[in-house]
Structure formats: C-alpha cells, structure tokens
Design a protein around this motif. Structure first.
Motif, PDB file in Angstrom:
ATOM      1  N   VAL A 211      11.314   3.848  -3.240  1.00  0.00           N
ATOM      2  CA  VAL A 211      10.306   4.828  -3.657  1.00  0.00           C
ATOM      3  C   VAL A 211       9.336   5.118  -2.516  1.00  0.00           C
ATOM      4  CG1 VAL A 211       8.383   5.252  -5.237  1.00  0.00           C
ATOM      5  CG2 VAL A 211      10.507   4.234  -6.094  1.00  0.00           C
ATOM      6  N   VAL A 212       8.943   4.078  -1.781  1.00  0.00           N
ATOM      7  CA  VAL A 212       8.026   4.253  -0.647  1.00  0.00           C
ATOM      8  C   VAL A 212       8.640   5.178   0.403  1.00  0.00           C
ATOM      9  CG1 VAL A 212       6.986   3.056   1.319  1.00  0.00           C
ATOM     10  CG2 VAL A 212       6.785   2.095  -0.976  1.00  0.00           C
ATOM     11  N   LEU A 213       9.939   5.045   0.633  1.00  0.00           N
ATOM     12  CA  LEU A 213      10.595   5.849   1.664  1.00  0.00           C
ATOM     13  C   LEU A 213      10.931   7.259   1.183  1.00  0.00           C
ATOM     14  CD1 LEU A 213      13.065   3.445   3.492  1.00  0.00           C
ATOM     15  CD2 LEU A 213      11.268   4.803   4.551  1.00  0.00           C
ATOM     16  N   PHE A 214      11.473   7.366  -0.027  1.00  0.00           N
ATOM     17  CA  PHE A 214      12.062   8.638  -0.445  1.00  0.00           C
ATOM     18  C   PHE A 214      11.318   9.318  -1.588  1.00  0.00           C
ATOM     19  CE2 PHE A 214      15.571   5.912   1.131  1.00  0.00           C
ATOM     20  CZ  PHE A 214      15.845   6.632   2.293  1.00  0.00           C
ATOM     21  N   GLY A 215      10.275   8.672  -2.118  1.00  0.00           N
ATOM     22  CA  GLY A 215       9.470   9.309  -3.144  1.00  0.00           C
ATOM     23  C   GLY A 215       8.467  10.281  -2.545  1.00  0.00           C
ATOM     24  N   GLU A 216       7.616  10.837  -3.380  1.00  0.00           N
ATOM     25  CA  GLU A 216       6.606  11.785  -2.921  1.00  0.00           C
ATOM     26  C   GLU A 216       5.668  11.129  -1.911  1.00  0.00           C
ATOM     27  OE1 GLU A 216       3.096  14.673  -4.769  1.00  0.00           O
ATOM     28  OE2 GLU A 216       4.427  13.524  -6.092  1.00  0.00           O
ATOM     29  N   GLY A 217       5.521  11.749  -0.748  1.00  0.00           N
ATOM     30  CA  GLY A 217       4.657  11.211   0.297  1.00  0.00           C
ATOM     31  C   GLY A 217       5.351  10.247   1.231  1.00  0.00           C
ATOM     32  N   GLY A 218       6.644   9.997   0.995  1.00  0.00           N
ATOM     33  CA  GLY A 218       7.365   9.037   1.823  1.00  0.00           C
ATOM     34  C   GLY A 218       7.903   9.636   3.101  1.00  0.00           C
ATOM     35  N   GLY A 219       8.776  10.621   2.971  1.00  0.00           N
ATOM     36  CA  GLY A 219       9.291  11.306   4.152  1.00  0.00           C
ATOM     37  C   GLY A 219      10.570  10.761   4.725  1.00  0.00           C
ATOM     38  N   GLY A 220      11.100   9.669   4.189  1.00  0.00           N
ATOM     39  CA  GLY A 220      12.352   9.104   4.666  1.00  0.00           C
ATOM     40  C   GLY A 220      12.200   8.297   5.939  1.00  0.00           C
ATOM     41  N   PHE A 221      13.343   7.826   6.459  1.00  0.00           N
ATOM     42  CA  PHE A 221      13.337   6.961   7.642  1.00  0.00           C
ATOM     43  C   PHE A 221      12.750   7.658   8.867  1.00  0.00           C
ATOM     44  CE2 PHE A 221      16.767   4.888   5.198  1.00  0.00           C
ATOM     45  CZ  PHE A 221      16.304   3.574   5.223  1.00  0.00           C
ATOM     46  N   SER A 222      13.137   8.909   9.083  1.00  0.00           N
ATOM     47  CA  SER A 222      12.713   9.607  10.297  1.00  0.00           C
ATOM     48  C   SER A 222      11.199   9.789  10.335  1.00  0.00           C
ATOM     49  CB  SER A 222      13.413  10.965  10.406  1.00  0.00           C
ATOM     50  OG  SER A 222      13.116  11.770   9.277  1.00  0.00           O
ATOM     51  N   GLN A 223      10.613  10.222   9.215  1.00  0.00           N
ATOM     52  CA  GLN A 223       9.164  10.405   9.172  1.00  0.00           C
ATOM     53  C   GLN A 223       8.427   9.082   9.314  1.00  0.00           C
ATOM     54  OE1 GLN A 223       7.266  13.014   9.213  1.00  0.00           O
ATOM     55  NE2 GLN A 223       8.846  14.590   9.067  1.00  0.00           N
ATOM     56  N   ALA A 224       8.954   8.034   8.659  1.00  0.00           N
ATOM     57  CA  ALA A 224       8.316   6.723   8.750  1.00  0.00           C
ATOM     58  C   ALA A 224       8.345   6.213  10.184  1.00  0.00           C
ATOM     59  CB  ALA A 224       9.007   5.733   7.816  1.00  0.00           C
ATOM     60  N   ASP A 314      -6.629  -5.694   2.586  1.00  0.00           N
ATOM     61  CA  ASP A 314      -5.906  -6.955   2.742  1.00  0.00           C
ATOM     62  C   ASP A 314      -4.420  -6.638   2.821  1.00  0.00           C
ATOM     63  OD1 ASP A 314      -4.710  -9.422   2.637  1.00  0.00           O
ATOM     64  OD2 ASP A 314      -5.807 -10.142   0.876  1.00  0.00           O
ATOM     65  N   PRO A 315      -3.798  -6.765   4.010  1.00  0.00           N
ATOM     66  CA  PRO A 315      -2.381  -6.419   4.155  1.00  0.00           C
ATOM     67  C   PRO A 315      -1.466  -7.161   3.187  1.00  0.00           C
ATOM     68  CG  PRO A 315      -3.383  -6.735   6.309  1.00  0.00           C
ATOM     69  CD  PRO A 315      -4.400  -7.184   5.297  1.00  0.00           C
ATOM     70  N   GLU A 316      -1.867  -8.357   2.762  1.00  0.00           N
ATOM     71  CA  GLU A 316      -1.019  -9.129   1.858  1.00  0.00           C
ATOM     72  C   GLU A 316      -0.961  -8.534   0.450  1.00  0.00           C
ATOM     73  OE1 GLU A 316      -2.071 -13.275   1.902  1.00  0.00           O
ATOM     74  OE2 GLU A 316      -0.796 -13.654   3.645  1.00  0.00           O
ATOM     75  N   THR A 317      -1.771  -7.497   0.199  1.00  0.00           N
ATOM     76  CA  THR A 317      -1.748  -6.859  -1.128  1.00  0.00           C
ATOM     77  C   THR A 317      -1.046  -5.502  -1.108  1.00  0.00           C
ATOM     78  OG1 THR A 317      -3.905  -5.775  -0.794  1.00  0.00           O
ATOM     79  CG2 THR A 317      -3.914  -8.004  -1.761  1.00  0.00           C
ATOM     80  N   ILE A 318      -0.277  -5.198  -0.063  1.00  0.00           N
ATOM     81  CA  ILE A 318       0.365  -3.891   0.034  1.00  0.00           C
ATOM     82  C   ILE A 318       1.311  -3.652  -1.145  1.00  0.00           C
ATOM     83  CG2 ILE A 318       2.149  -4.812   1.577  1.00  0.00           C
ATOM     84  CD1 ILE A 318       0.754  -1.206   1.483  1.00  0.00           C
ATOM     85  N   PHE A 319       2.009  -4.685  -1.603  1.00  0.00           N
ATOM     86  CA  PHE A 319       2.888  -4.548  -2.764  1.00  0.00           C
ATOM     87  C   PHE A 319       2.088  -4.124  -3.994  1.00  0.00           C
ATOM     88  CE2 PHE A 319       4.846  -6.178  -6.612  1.00  0.00           C
ATOM     89  CZ  PHE A 319       6.186  -5.848  -6.476  1.00  0.00           C
ATOM     90  N   ILE A 320       0.941  -4.749  -4.205  1.00  0.00           N
ATOM     91  CA  ILE A 320       0.107  -4.453  -5.375  1.00  0.00           C
ATOM     92  C   ILE A 320      -0.456  -3.038  -5.280  1.00  0.00           C
ATOM     93  CG2 ILE A 320      -1.932  -5.183  -6.674  1.00  0.00           C
ATOM     94  CD1 ILE A 320      -1.506  -7.988  -5.418  1.00  0.00           C
ATOM     95  N   VAL A 321      -0.948  -2.664  -4.105  1.00  0.00           N
ATOM     96  CA  VAL A 321      -1.534  -1.335  -3.903  1.00  0.00           C
ATOM     97  C   VAL A 321      -0.513  -0.243  -4.215  1.00  0.00           C
ATOM     98  CG1 VAL A 321      -2.455   0.252  -2.175  1.00  0.00           C
ATOM     99  CG2 VAL A 321      -3.243  -2.123  -2.225  1.00  0.00           C
ATOM    100  N   LEU A 322       0.702  -0.385  -3.678  1.00  0.00           N
ATOM    101  CA  LEU A 322       1.726   0.636  -3.874  1.00  0.00           C
ATOM    102  C   LEU A 322       2.248   0.643  -5.304  1.00  0.00           C
ATOM    103  CD1 LEU A 322       3.679   0.263  -0.516  1.00  0.00           C
ATOM    104  CD2 LEU A 322       2.081   2.069  -1.162  1.00  0.00           C
ATOM    105  N   ALA A 323       2.349  -0.525  -5.919  1.00  0.00           N
ATOM    106  CA  ALA A 323       2.800  -0.593  -7.318  1.00  0.00           C
ATOM    107  C   ALA A 323       1.834   0.163  -8.224  1.00  0.00           C
ATOM    108  CB  ALA A 323       2.917  -2.046  -7.763  1.00  0.00           C
ATOM    109  N   ASN A 324       0.554   0.021  -7.944  1.00  0.00           N
ATOM    110  CA  ASN A 324      -0.478   0.670  -8.758  1.00  0.00           C
ATOM    111  C   ASN A 324      -0.523   2.175  -8.519  1.00  0.00           C
ATOM    112  OD1 ASN A 324      -2.683   0.703 -10.558  1.00  0.00           O
ATOM    113  ND2 ASN A 324      -4.142   0.556  -8.884  1.00  0.00           N
ATOM    114  N   LEU A 325      -0.182   2.577  -7.315  1.00  0.00           N
ATOM    115  CA  LEU A 325      -0.324   3.987  -6.928  1.00  0.00           C
ATOM    116  C   LEU A 325       0.883   4.843  -7.311  1.00  0.00           C
ATOM    117  CD1 LEU A 325      -2.000   6.105  -5.276  1.00  0.00           C
ATOM    118  CD2 LEU A 325      -0.643   5.385  -3.288  1.00  0.00           C
ATOM    119  N   LEU A 326       2.083   4.288  -7.200  1.00  0.00           N
ATOM    120  CA  LEU A 326       3.287   5.108  -7.221  1.00  0.00           C
ATOM    121  C   LEU A 326       4.043   5.144  -8.548  1.00  0.00           C
ATOM    122  CD1 LEU A 326       4.779   4.117  -3.734  1.00  0.00           C
ATOM    123  CD2 LEU A 326       3.473   6.158  -4.317  1.00  0.00           C
TER     124      LEU A 326
END
Length: 499
Positions: A211-224, A314-326
C-alpha cells in the motif's frame, strides 16, 4: 476512528484468551505439559512459534525504524539474522531435540545443561537461571515498551485513558492480556497463539509495504527511489557510509540465535526429530518474507513520508503512523493487532521460559525438592506474573528504545548460552568446568562492554556490538578450560534414532 480500531483489537484479544483456555484443557496437568507442551508441537506450530517469539516488536518497530533512519545499510542486521536462524535450525534443532530426551528428559535449558554436565550440575543450573531471569526481564521490558509506544502513537489526541498516560496504559494492557493466556494455558497456549500471531504479522508485512508503494501517494518503486536519492543517495546503498565495524556489528546479530532460550526451547518441544527439516523450511520461508516486508516498510515508508510531508518524530513508530493514515479503522485495528502479535508472542515466550527456570531450577532445586506436579504448575504461574511485573517496572521509562533493549538482551543470551549450546551438542570433550567458565565469561563480557560504553564507541572509533567480544570470549573459555581440566566422562554417545 477509535471505535473501529477497538473492535479489531478486542477481537484479537478475545481470540488469544480463547486459545489460552483451550490449551488449559489440553496440556497443563504436569510441569512438562505446562512448560513444554508435552513435546507435541507440529512442525508448522514449532516453526512459526520460534519465528514469532524471536522477532517481537523489533520486526515491526525496531528494524523499520533503523531502515527509516539509515537506509539499506541497516538491512545487514536482517541478513545476519536470516543466516543465523538457518544454521540454528540446521545444527542445533535436531541435536537439542534428541539430546534433551536422552539426558534425563530435561524440560528447561538449565536442566539440560545440568544433565549434560553432572559434575557441575548445581553451578550450571544456578548461573543459567540467573542469566535467564536477568536478561529476560530486560528483553520482556522491550516488548512492553513497544506496546506502550503503540498506544501512545495510535491514541494520543484521539482517545485518552484519564489520568494515566496512553503509554502506561499500553504497557498495562499488553502485559495483562499476555499474562491471562500464558498463566492459564502455559507453553501450548503460547505456541498456538504464536502460530496465529506469526500469520497475522506476515500478512501485515505484505499488505503495508504494498500500500505504501502502490497506494495513493506512493508512486511505485521508481518514485520512491528518486525521492530517496534526492534526500540522501546512501539510503539505497548496501555499503556506502558503512564501516567494516558497523557491517560486522550488524551481521553478527545472527550469532545470538544459538543462545536464545525462548527460541531453542521450541526445538525441545517439537513432536519428533524427523519433523525438524519440515519445520526449518516453514520457519525460514516465514522469516524471509517477514524480513523483506519489514525492510521495505522502513525504506519506502521514509520515501512516502518525504513525498507527503509527514512529520515522523520517532522513526520506530513508522508502522503505526502509516497504519493510522492509510487504512480504514477496522484494517488499522488489524494492523495494530499484528504489532501487538509481534510484541505479545515474544513476551509470553520469555515469561514462560523465565518462569520455568525459577520453578525447575530454583524452587524445585532449593526450596521444595519433592514438590508435586500440581505445585510446580502453580508456582510457575506465580513466577510468570512476578517476572511480568518486574519487566513493567523497567518499561516505565517512556524514553526507552526498543532496538537498544533488544540488542543488549540478545547479546547477553547469545554470548552466555550460544557457544555452550553449540559445543555441548557437537564437541564431546566439553566438560562441566568449561561450561561454567564459558557461561560466566560470556555474560560478564557483554555486561562490561555495555557498562564501559564500548558498544557505542570503541578506542575513538565506532562501537562494536557486544555480542562479538562476548561470544568469542565464551567460546575460547569453554575450549581452554575443557582442554586443561580432566575429562569426567560426562558425554554419553547416542545412537542416531527418532527422538
């Protein structure tokens, strides 16, 4: 938002407790049942239980956080772990399953070492029990810190628990649910919940990076890749900016596998030595998929955060941040449950191993040698609660870092038990004196290395991970002491057969 999340979380909590009740009816009548599941684990359950109890919140918090900050250079930790886990399954698993049966049907690691080296039985059981309880108190605390971070990051500003901070309530809820199913159902409950939790974790680590890569706002491998290269080209490099010491400290995490009691106890509990290769294949496939997912989440999560202007404090919460957002709240709750699954699977395993050592290697050894099976099960349950309370006290510091706590405890176990487990299973000349020396030297070396700060900076240069000197010193101590002291004939030749 909070309602949907809580529906998923309560569903997850209810499932874990239901498994605990089921296990209570199946395997809690004796200490072997309660502490080792009667040695009846199927290869599937043994494999995912070993993997889930191994990875903990580190897989969804610590590793993605390290990738978020440092890029692909931090992936060497995962590579080292993958290699270490493979050799642990290949070398230790079949031998430990076999030898724990033939050396007095030992149901704990300290008991096996005592039976393997009867001339130093008391010393080994005492020292190993102390090492297990001390390091597991720290290790369990790391899981509770992860639980606290989940509730703090997910519910602050959305839901509050009155006068108690969200972090403190997260610690309490995480520990409370774990205690319920662990105290009630013992090892079988822990292993069965680990299986379910392992499936949930792997599914989350497939869904989230996709979802992070190919969902809205992701852009795929090339954009990342373009975004990361614009910020810092070294983020996508496996070696640029990484010193040899830094690389060595990362890959040597794999050495720790040989000495982790909560992992290798699964080898003792698998129903047959013939099931080990099947369990190994399942476990390694699960681990490879999960590690790729965690690495992808951290590195591409940073690209997503940059592209969409997210402030991840806090970088260790990136999973939580994205889960809440996406995701929809119900899916977010499932993803939170995956994180709790990672945390709780490890906590429950660690609590049970600590409880087993306190019961078998302290209570039964020193306080009540003729204790009945029912008494030992009752004492084991009390010890689970006590160790959990101590871990919660350690975890009360909201500034604790998951990866730091895990790395310290991982190194302590790896150095104290790793060389000893390997040599006791594979070198017949290993004797009791060498075993005691190796365990003490390994544990003390790790603690001194941490106390002196050499894991952060060594001789003016980068720090060296404490497992490296600890493992080497322990290995040498066992070899030297065993070689210069008399062979007491403790090794018993075993004809290869189904254990």
């Amino acid at each position: 938002m909070a309602t949907g999340v809580w529906i998923s979380l309560f569903g997850y909590f209810a499932l874990m407790i239901a498994i605990g009740v089921y296990a209570m009816r199946k395997a809690t009548s004796s200490s072997e049942d309660y502490m080792l599941g009667g040695r009846t684990l199927s290869p599937q359950v043994a494999a995912l239980s070993a993997g889930a109890s191994d990875m903990s919140g580190w897989l969804l918090l610590g590793l993605p956080g390290a990738m978020f900050v440092s890029g692909l250079g931090s992936a060497w930790i995962g590579i080292g772990l993958l290699v270490g886990a493979f050799f642990n399954w290949l070398l230790v698993a079949p031998r430990l399953r076999e030898q724990t049966i033939h050396y007095g049907n030992a149901i704990t690691i300290p008991a096996f070492l005592a039976n393997r080296f009867p001339t130093r039985a008391l010393s080994l059981r005492t020292v190993s029990a102390v090492v297990i309880v001390v390091f597991f108190a720290v290790y369990t605390a790391s899981g509770l810190v992860a639980g606290g971070k989940l509730f703090e990051s997910a519910f602050t500003g959305v839901y509050n628990f009155g006068d108690m901070s969200n972090y403190a309530m997260g610690v309490i809820i995480t520990l409370g649910v774990v205690l319920i199913y662990t105290v009630v159902g013992g090892f079988l409950a822990v292993s069965m919940t680990d299986f379910v939790q392992g499936c949930i974790m792997m599914l989350a680590l497939i869904i989230m990076p996709a979802v992070v890569l190919f969902g809205e706002g992701g852009g795929g491998f090339s954009q990342a890749s373009q975004t990361l290269n614009e910020v810092d080209p070294t983020l996508l490099s496996w070696s640029e900016g990484l010193t040899f010491i830094g690389w060595l400290s990362a890959v040597t995490w794999g050495l720790g596998y040989f000495g982790q009691p909560h992992i290798i106890v699964r080898f003792m509990a698998i129903r047959s030595q013939k099931d080990v290769p099947t369990a190994r294949n399942i476990g390694m496939a699960w681990m490879l998929i999960s590690l790729i997912g965690a690495v992808s989440l951290g590195i591409f999560g940073r690209a997503y955060a940059i592209r969409n202007g997210l402030d991840v404090q806090d970088p260790e919460t990136i999973f939580i941040v994205l889960a809440n957002l996406l995701f929809h709240p119900l899916i977010t709750g499932f993803l939170y449950a995956a994180l709790l699954a990672a945390i709780m699977s490890t906590i429950s395993s660690q609590l049970l191993v600590s409880s087993s050592s306190l019961t078998e290697d302290f209570y039964r050894l020193f306080l009540h040698k003729k204790a009945s099976e029912q008494q030992c099960v009752a004492v084991g349950r009390i010890c689970v609660v006590l160790v959990g309370i101590v871990a919660a006290i350690i975890a009360s510091d909201e500034n604790s870092q998951v990866l730091g706590l895990v790395s310290n405890a991982w190194a302590g176990f790896g150095a104290a038990f790793g060389p000893l487990i390997i040599l006791s299973l594979m070198w017949s000349r290993t004797n009791g004196a060498g075993a005691v020396a190796g365990m003490i030297v390994g544990a003390v070396t790790v603690m001194l290395w941490i106390a002196l700060g050499w894991n952060g900076s060594f001789m003016g240069g980068p720090g060296i991970y404490e497992i490296i000197p600890g493992f080497i010193a322990s290995f040498i101590a066992i070899l030297v002491v065993s070689s210069v002291t008399a062979d007491a004939g403790e090794y018993k030749h075993i004809d290869r057969q189904d254990a």
